[in-house]
Design an enzyme around this catalytic site. Structure first.
Site, PDB file in Angstrom:
ATOM      1  N   LYS A  10      16.391 -16.938 -57.266  1.00  0.00           N
ATOM      2  CA  LYS A  10      15.647 -18.409 -56.920  1.00  0.00           C
ATOM      3  C   LYS A  10      14.582 -18.424 -58.293  1.00  0.00           C
ATOM      4  CE  LYS A  10      15.042 -17.691 -51.947  1.00  0.00           C
ATOM      5  NZ  LYS A  10      14.618 -18.381 -51.434  1.00  0.00           N
ATOM      6  N   TYR A  50      20.324 -25.850 -48.095  1.00  0.00           N
ATOM      7  CA  TYR A  50      18.760 -25.512 -46.404  1.00  0.00           C
ATOM      8  C   TYR A  50      19.527 -26.571 -45.639  1.00  0.00           C
ATOM      9  CZ  TYR A  50      17.169 -21.619 -49.045  1.00  0.00           C
ATOM     10  OH  TYR A  50      17.474 -20.240 -50.265  1.00  0.00           O
ATOM     11  N   ASN A 113      10.596 -16.001 -52.456  1.00  0.00           N
ATOM     12  CA  ASN A 113      10.999 -14.595 -52.358  1.00  0.00           C
ATOM     13  C   ASN A 113      11.565 -13.824 -53.067  1.00  0.00           C
ATOM     14  OD1 ASN A 113      12.198 -16.423 -50.826  1.00  0.00           O
ATOM     15  ND2 ASN A 113      11.511 -15.830 -48.789  1.00  0.00           N
ATOM     16  N   HIS A 116      17.840 -15.469 -51.873  1.00  0.00           N
ATOM     17  CA  HIS A 116      18.192 -15.608 -51.247  1.00  0.00           C
ATOM     18  C   HIS A 116      19.989 -14.368 -50.707  1.00  0.00           C
ATOM     19  CE1 HIS A 116      20.332 -17.935 -48.210  1.00  0.00           C
ATOM     20  NE2 HIS A 116      20.963 -17.983 -48.449  1.00  0.00           N
ATOM     21  N   GLU A 127      28.026 -20.949 -48.193  1.00  0.00           N
ATOM     22  CA  GLU A 127      27.933 -21.273 -49.240  1.00  0.00           C
ATOM     23  C   GLU A 127      28.440 -20.786 -50.431  1.00  0.00           C
ATOM     24  OE1 GLU A 127      24.141 -19.812 -46.197  1.00  0.00           O
ATOM     25  OE2 GLU A 127      24.423 -18.561 -47.949  1.00  0.00           O
TER      26      GLU A 127
HETATM   27  P1  CMP Z   1      15.659 -18.240 -47.499  1.00  0.00           P
HETATM   28  O1  CMP Z   1      16.540 -16.944 -47.295  1.00  0.00           O
HETATM   29  O2  CMP Z   1      15.943 -18.639 -48.483  1.00  0.00           O
HETATM   30  O3  CMP Z   1      15.796 -18.835 -46.155  1.00  0.00           O
HETATM   31  C1  CMP Z   1      15.069 -19.963 -46.401  1.00  0.00           C
HETATM   32  C2  CMP Z   1      14.069 -19.901 -47.210  1.00  0.00           C
HETATM   33  O4  CMP Z   1      13.012 -20.594 -46.958  1.00  0.00           O
HETATM   34  C3  CMP Z   1      13.488 -18.377 -46.722  1.00  0.00           C
HETATM   35  O5  CMP Z   1      14.705 -17.135 -47.136  1.00  0.00           O
HETATM   36  C4  CMP Z   1      11.747 -19.050 -46.933  1.00  0.00           C
HETATM   37  O6  CMP Z   1      11.874 -17.906 -48.948  1.00  0.00           O
HETATM   38  C5  CMP Z   1      11.424 -19.819 -47.127  1.00  0.00           C
HETATM   39  N1  CMP Z   1      11.313 -19.810 -46.170  1.00  0.00           N
HETATM   40  C6  CMP Z   1       9.431 -20.289 -46.297  1.00  0.00           C
HETATM   41  N2  CMP Z   1       8.290 -20.658 -45.637  1.00  0.00           N
HETATM   42  C7  CMP Z   1       9.013 -19.837 -44.822  1.00  0.00           C
HETATM   43  C8  CMP Z   1       9.011 -19.634 -43.409  1.00  0.00           C
HETATM   44  N3  CMP Z   1       7.263 -20.478 -42.581  1.00  0.00           N
HETATM   45  N4  CMP Z   1       9.018 -18.760 -42.431  1.00  0.00           N
HETATM   46  C9  CMP Z   1      10.586 -18.434 -42.926  1.00  0.00           C
HETATM   47  N5  CMP Z   1      11.541 -19.218 -43.898  1.00  0.00           N
HETATM   48  C10 CMP Z   1      10.566 -19.522 -45.350  1.00  0.00           C
END
Ligand code: CMP
Length: 139
Positions: A10, A50, A113, A116, A127
């Site tokens: 990311k 998303y 984070n 993904h 995907e």
């Molecule tokens: P990802 O696995 O990319 O899928 C959705 C993303 O939303 C997740 O990782 C997080 O980086 C982001 N995100 C931000 N806020 C939240 C939240 N409260 N709960 C879950 N995902 C979140």
């Protein structure tokens, strides 16, 4: 069974120039990077990717974060690659991520984070097809 999963390094990872460090963790876990490309996602691409989260309160911020800097999109291959990569990534919220996982090592917050990974084999196929053709993937 040999599987392929989809991964994104990311914007918080490209911004901090730590994509190589993350790839080292991926490879040490036995996942092979069989396709990889750096791309700056458009808003349309991020929104589509998303789409399942469109109704969640964090959707707008998620799209903004994912388009702020380039990402690295990848296809990872291994026995049981989907579950293996989810284990290597660690919990979505880095506060809950196990020691040694990518998110424990590198993530800044639940939004930033670092990585993904697909949550199922079916979604992995969907995907991967958004970013790669069969010819792009060299196993
Ligand atoms: P990802 O696995 O990319 O899928 C959705 C993303 O939303 C997740 O990782 C997080 O980086 C982001 N995100 C931000 N806020 C939240 C939240 N409260 N709960 C879950 N995902 C979140």
């Amino acid at each position: 069974m040999t599987e392929r999963t989809f991964s994104i390094l990311k914007p918080d990872a490209t911004r901090r120039n730590i994509t190589g460090k993350i790839n080292a963790v991926i490879e040490e876990a036995g996942l092979r990077i069989v396709a990889q490309r750096r791309v700056h996602l458009t808003e349309a691409q991020a929104k589509k990717f998303y789409e399942v989260h469109a109704e969640r309160p964090f959707y707008g911020e998620l799209v903004a974060q994912m388009t702020a800097e380039p990402v690295v999109v990848q296809v990872l291959e291994a026995e049981g690659a989907v579950a293996k990569y989810r284990e290597v990534m660690g919990a979505t919220n880095p506060d809950n991520a196990a020691e040694g996982t990518i998110r424990k090592l590198f993530a800044l917050s639940i939004g930033e984070n670092s990585v993904h990974g697909s949550d199922s084999l079916e979604n992995a196929g969907i995907e991967i097809a958004q970013f790669f053709t069969d010819a792009d993937i060299v196993g």
